[in-house]
Write a protein that holds these residues in place. Structure first.
Motif, PDB file in Angstrom:
ATOM      1  N   TYR B 174      27.995  29.197  48.277  1.00  0.00           N
ATOM      2  CA  TYR B 174      27.531  30.189  47.312  1.00  0.00           C
ATOM      3  C   TYR B 174      28.207  31.543  47.536  1.00  0.00           C
ATOM      4  O   TYR B 174      28.282  32.020  48.674  1.00  0.00           O
ATOM      5  N   THR B 177      24.823  34.289  44.662  1.00  0.00           N
ATOM      6  CA  THR B 177      24.022  33.199  44.082  1.00  0.00           C
ATOM      7  C   THR B 177      24.882  32.228  43.281  1.00  0.00           C
ATOM      8  O   THR B 177      24.364  31.242  42.745  1.00  0.00           O
ATOM      9  N   PRO B 179      27.182  29.249  42.693  1.00  0.00           N
ATOM     10  CA  PRO B 179      27.654  28.071  43.426  1.00  0.00           C
ATOM     11  C   PRO B 179      29.158  27.894  43.279  1.00  0.00           C
ATOM     12  O   PRO B 179      29.743  28.283  42.259  1.00  0.00           O
ATOM     13  N   HIS B 240      21.221  35.657  51.149  1.00  0.00           N
ATOM     14  CA  HIS B 240      22.498  36.359  51.039  1.00  0.00           C
ATOM     15  C   HIS B 240      22.388  37.694  51.764  1.00  0.00           C
ATOM     16  O   HIS B 240      23.278  38.085  52.521  1.00  0.00           O
ATOM     17  N   TYR B 251      17.978  30.169  43.337  1.00  0.00           N
ATOM     18  CA  TYR B 251      19.303  29.608  43.051  1.00  0.00           C
ATOM     19  C   TYR B 251      19.650  28.432  43.947  1.00  0.00           C
ATOM     20  O   TYR B 251      20.656  27.772  43.723  1.00  0.00           O
ATOM     21  N   ARG B 252      18.861  28.178  45.002  1.00  0.00           N
ATOM     22  CA  ARG B 252      19.124  27.009  45.849  1.00  0.00           C
ATOM     23  C   ARG B 252      17.856  26.162  45.894  1.00  0.00           C
ATOM     24  O   ARG B 252      16.789  26.665  46.251  1.00  0.00           O
TER      25      ARG B 252
END
Lengths: 321, 323
Positions: B174, B177, B179, B240, B251-252
């Protein structure tokens, strides 16, 4: 007395510093064949290890120079086109300039960025005709704009010896100036010079415009006594030298090849009026706001500061107050 | 040490792991302002790469850079003091988390502009070798950086001039955010191939494998080979940036994070040591970090009158901003 051209003065400065200091090397585009006419003869004299032709990768070779400087070298980069400085503003400002402070003084970044032919070259249009010296003064990178062959030599030598990044603008309008030069010597960074003494008004002229200011001063002789102050270095600026001049004349006009908003002329005027009570409102002659130089020669000239505008500004300033 | 050293490798990954956990606690306590980009989960990359380098070799790191600086040998106490903004920090409190540098151990700085450091390191290695120093370099960057033009320009310059720089891509899946599959056309190794650079993919969760791959690349570079690329496939266990501890970004998938955490470089390397050797290293690391926290918090904050010290190496002083 030997006549020395501005361009050849730059060549001499590079050759002298490369001879004096092994850590100095050159890099840039087409410099081995001296396409810009500045690095002439240097490949033969110093070899390909010290005169590096780069691929068209301005961002990489600008930061390559930063890295080489961090490792103890003194790179000089020649930029073929002044507008390329926009492309590498990030590399110069965000890295070369910031490293000493961000690392708490662990390093120095002695890189010289040489821009032969800055400003309009007439007919090179929108993307080859910029003169972005005020941007570098704004961010606090040492910025010099020599007007004469002797200063071109002396300021380039001082730039190379400086432990900080220095941008050297060699205006297209000054590259063909020739002078009788008896003594080539380093010129200290940050020190201006009175090119022509006068009593009624101080005209600050930047780079090639020094020659225009001197011509206008000659034309006006008898009507107005014009003092011409050439700052030579825009950052750090020689405020003491300028204030000394303006304190005597009481009037100020600035002629500057920057766009008007946030150009160095604005800073010069602001600083002077903070410190000196002038006899008349100061004036500036600049490129217009947001100028993009149009191609046609008459249009190109129309957006550069001209002698007529300077003459008018001097006359108005001297009439006021 | 550039040969196998399981204990040394474990010590480094464990040190980085516990350093980051301590640093996050100091963020939560308000002692580190601005937050950090935790390196948790990626320790094996910095540890493995730096274990294959010599002290004189040069390194640049990233905004997620604590691991790089520590693995190259910086003092954890001065590193932590830097994060806390103290004059006793590596950068005298002028750089913070994203700019930590220690030129004394060859760390030419973490660099917070993605993709920017590759060309800087290439120039530094070139200049040192030109002087006759037998050094190589390793520049760390994330998967996000492979879409930055200036990094690709640096690939070209290093390959063209055969500068021995190891381009270490820490592919943690990533860019903030975004990918990898949403950002990278082609492949990361394919970018190296385009410049004629050998590229090796390695399991970044295994410190020993990273060390082996790096040692082989560095040996080729020292023997006169040009630059190479290593793509270390890794995973960031944490946010992050620590601001995500307060603002949840979706986002994951949680199951993806949970599965990735099973391949923990600290556990993988730790399993190679006898229990008592591991316990000894753990105790040593705890003692080092306890002392580091004490040192960091005891350091004086910089005097505001010195805010622009070191701005100019030439000694130039800037005008102040007041009226």
């Amino acid at each position: 007395m030997p006549r020395l051209s501005y361009r050849r003065a730059l060549t001499r400065a590079l050759a002298d510093e490369m001879t004096r200091d092994e850590s100095v090397f050159l890099l840039g585009e087409d410099i081995r064949v001296a396409a810009a006419g500045v690095t002439t003869g240097l490949l033969k004299k110093f070899g390909p290890e010290r005169v590096l032709d780069t691929p068209l990768s301005e961002q990489a070779f600008t930061s390559f120079a930063t890295g080489a400087a961090l490792a103890g070298a003194r790179p000089v980069i020649e930029f073929q086109i002044p507008s390329l400085l926009f492309l590498v503003f990030e590399q110069i400002v965000n890295h070369a300039h910031k490293f000493p402070l961000m690392t708490g003084g662990q390093c120095a970044v002695p890189v010289t960025y040489l821009v032969p032919g800055s400003g309009s070259r007439t007919g090179w249009a929108g993307q080859h005709s910029d003169h972005p010296y005020s941007l570098f003064a704004h961010v606090g990178v040492t910025t010099v704009v020599p007007a004469t062959p002797a200063d071109a030599y002396g300021l380039l030598v001082s730039a190379i010896r400086c432990d900080d990044p220095v941008v050297v603008f060699a205006p297209a309008g000054a590259l063909d100036v020739r002078d009788d030069v008896t003594d080539l010597a380093p010129v200290p960074l940050g020190r201006g010079i009175v090119r022509r003494p006068g009593a009624d008004v101080t005209v600050v002229a930047v780079g090639h415009l020094v020659h225009d200011a001197l011509a206008v001063a000659d034309e006006l002789a008898g009507q107005v006594s014009v003092e011409v102050f050439d700052p030579r270095t825009l950052y750090p600026f020689d405020w003491d030298g300028l204030l000394d001049s303006v304190s005597r004349t009481g009037r100020l006009v600035v002629v500057d090849d920057s766009n008007r908003s946030c150009g160095i002329a604005g800073e010069i005027i602001a600083t002077v009026v903070e410190r000196v009570a002038l006899a008349a409102p100061p004036r500036r002659v600049t490129r217009p706001d947001g100028a993009v130089l149009p191609f046609a020669p008459a249009l190109d000239r129309a957006v550069q500061p001209g002698r007529d505008q300077l003459t008018a500004a001097i006359q108005l300033t001297c009439k006021d107050g | 040490m550039t040969g196998p050293d399981p204990v040394g490798l474990y010590r480094t990954v464990r040190l980085i792991r516990r350093f980051e956990e301590r640093a996050i606690a100091l963020v939560d306590a308000g002692e580190i302002v601005g937050g950090i980009h935790p390196y948790l989960g990626q320790e094996g990359v910095a540890a493995g790469v730096c274990a294959a380098l010599r002290p004189a070799d040069l390194v640049t790191g990233t905004h997620r850079g604590h691991g790089h600086v520590l693995a190259k040998g910086a003092d954890p106490a001065r590193m932590l003091a830097e994060l806390c903004g103290r004059v006793t920090g590596l950068n005298r409190g002028r750089g913070g988390s994203m700019h930590a540098a220690d030129f004394g151990v060859g760390v030419l700085g973490a660099n917070a502009i993605v993709g920017a450091a590759g060309a800087i390191l290439t120039g530094a290695v070139w200049a040192r070798r030109r002087r006759g120093d037998d050094v190589v370099g390793a520049t760390f960057f994330g998967d996000g950086a492979v879409n930055e033009g200036m990094l690709l320009e640096a690939f070209n310059l290093a390959a063209l001039w055969r500068v021995p720089v190891l381009f270490v891509c820490e592919n943690n899946g990533y860019a903030t955010t975004m990918p990898v599959e949403g950002a990278v056309a082609g492949t990361i190794a394919g970018r190296a191939a385009a410049f004629g650079m050998p590229a090796t993919a390695v399991d970044g969760q295994d410190p020993e494998k990273v060390r082996e791959v790096t040692a082989a690349a560095v040996a080729r570079m020292r023997a006169g080979g040009g630059p190479e690329l290593v793509e270390a496939r890794t995973y960031r266990f944490d946010a992050h940036h620590t601001f995500e501890h307060r603002v949840r970004l979706d986002y994951r998938p949680p199951e993806e994070v949970a599965a990735a955490r099973l391949r923990d470089p600290v556990l993988i390397q730790g399993a190679r040591l006898p229990a008592e050797a591991r316990a000894a290293v753990d105790a040593e690391v705890e003692a080092t970090l306890a002392a580091a926290v004490d040192f960091a918090l005891a350091g004086p904050a910089p005097d505001s009158a010195t805010a622009l010290d070191h701005l100019y190496a030439s000694g130039l002083t800037a005008r102040t901003g007041g009226g």
